[in-house]
Design a protein around this motif. Structure first.
Motif, PDB file in Angstrom:
ATOM      1  N   PRO A 187      -5.948   2.342  -3.057  1.00 35.88           N
ATOM      2  CA  PRO A 187      -7.004   1.512  -3.649  1.00 35.88           C
ATOM      3  C   PRO A 187      -7.087   0.108  -3.042  1.00 35.88           C
ATOM      4  N   GLN A 188      -5.945  -0.451  -2.645  1.00 33.42           N
ATOM      5  CA  GLN A 188      -5.979  -1.778  -2.032  1.00 33.42           C
ATOM      6  C   GLN A 188      -6.747  -1.723  -0.712  1.00 33.42           C
ATOM      7  N   GLU A 236       6.731   3.107  -7.878  1.00 30.98           N
ATOM      8  CA  GLU A 236       5.600   4.001  -8.165  1.00 30.98           C
ATOM      9  C   GLU A 236       4.291   3.220  -8.247  1.00 30.98           C
ATOM     10  N   LEU A 237       4.364   2.037  -8.815  1.00 29.69           N
ATOM     11  CA  LEU A 237       3.182   1.186  -8.894  1.00 29.69           C
ATOM     12  C   LEU A 237       2.741   0.785  -7.490  1.00 29.69           C
ATOM     13  N   LYS A 243      -6.906   1.095 -20.628  1.00 30.68           N
ATOM     14  CA  LYS A 243      -7.616  -0.048 -20.043  1.00 30.68           C
ATOM     15  C   LYS A 243      -7.730  -1.182 -21.059  1.00 30.68           C
ATOM     16  N   ARG A 244      -8.096  -0.838 -22.296  1.00 32.80           N
ATOM     17  CA  ARG A 244      -8.208  -1.864 -23.337  1.00 32.80           C
ATOM     18  C   ARG A 244      -6.856  -2.547 -23.574  1.00 32.80           C
ATOM     19  N   ILE A 263      -6.008   0.565 -11.762  1.00 34.28           N
ATOM     20  CA  ILE A 263      -6.869   0.833 -10.599  1.00 34.28           C
ATOM     21  C   ILE A 263      -8.330   0.919 -11.025  1.00 34.28           C
ATOM     22  N   LYS A 264      -8.593   1.611 -12.126  1.00 29.75           N
ATOM     23  CA  LYS A 264      -9.976   1.735 -12.615  1.00 29.75           C
ATOM     24  C   LYS A 264     -10.546   0.379 -13.017  1.00 29.75           C
TER      25      LYS A 264
END
Length: 197
Positions: free
Chosen positions: A123-124, A115-116, A12-13, A55-56
């Motif tokens: 999630p969308q 895959e993305l 994430k960072r 996603i997170k």
């Protein structure tokens, strides 16, 4: 935290600092204090880890705009709720700019990364429900079809607002601009309310 959680936080960072295309497995390992083998063991691949990290990040971004009053004290009028939610979204722009930039980069990768695309479908759809509830006051459980349509509208509006704020914050719309625009749409092509045209 274990390696799995450390990797996710490190990814994430890296996404926020470097973006999707420039983040390497070694970057994630350095940011997480883990090792290269951990990525494959816990996530299967760097791309799978980055997809989950993205996603997170977007889920965390969305949680910032849930009704801060907790429900009963939210504005009674739908346009007031719409405006207040947009005030929170736009007001957070400087702190969340990296997430907005990342979302634009991810959108540009969709066609070349099946895959993305696959990872983002669920999630969308969940994000639509969250937007319908926070911006329009539509309960997805009580009225799923209405929430779907409201969520589609909010997602389309959000994408346009993001682009405008990334390109030129000086002329980008305010929450009041968006609310006034919605009022114009509801009034019907600029005619005065009650005008029979």
């Amino acid at each position: 935290m274990g390696h799995r959680e450390d990797l996710l936080e490190g990814a994430k960072r890296c996404l926020l600092e470097k973006g999707y295309a420039r983040t390497t497995a070694r970057d994630i390992v350095a940011a997480s204090g883990t090792n290269l083998a951990s990525i494959g063991y816990h996530y299967g691949s760097k791309d799978a880890l980055l997809n989950l990290a993205f996603i997170k990040l977007t889920e965390e971004w969305g949680e910032r705009f849930e009704d801060p009053a907790g429900g009963p004290e939210a504005p009674a009028a739908p346009l007031d709720q719409f405006r207040e939610t947009w005030e929170r979204v736009i007001g957070s722009y400087e702190q969340t700019r990296a997430v907005w930039q990342l979302q634009m980069e991810v959108i540009s990768r969709i066609d070349s990364d099946p895959e993305l695309r696959k990872a983002l479908i669920g999630p969308q759809r969940a994000g639509r429900d969250g937007l319908a509830e926070s911006m329009m006051g539509v309960d997805p459980e009580a009225d799923p079809e209405r929430a779907r349509v409201a969520g589609l509208f909010c997602q389309a509006l959000l994408a346009g607002v993001m682009v405008q704020w990334l390109m030129d914050p000086e002329s980008a719309p305010s929450a009041q601009d968006l609310t006034e625009g919605l009022k114009l749409v509801l009034e019907g092509r600029g005619q005065a309310p009650g005008d029979p045209r």
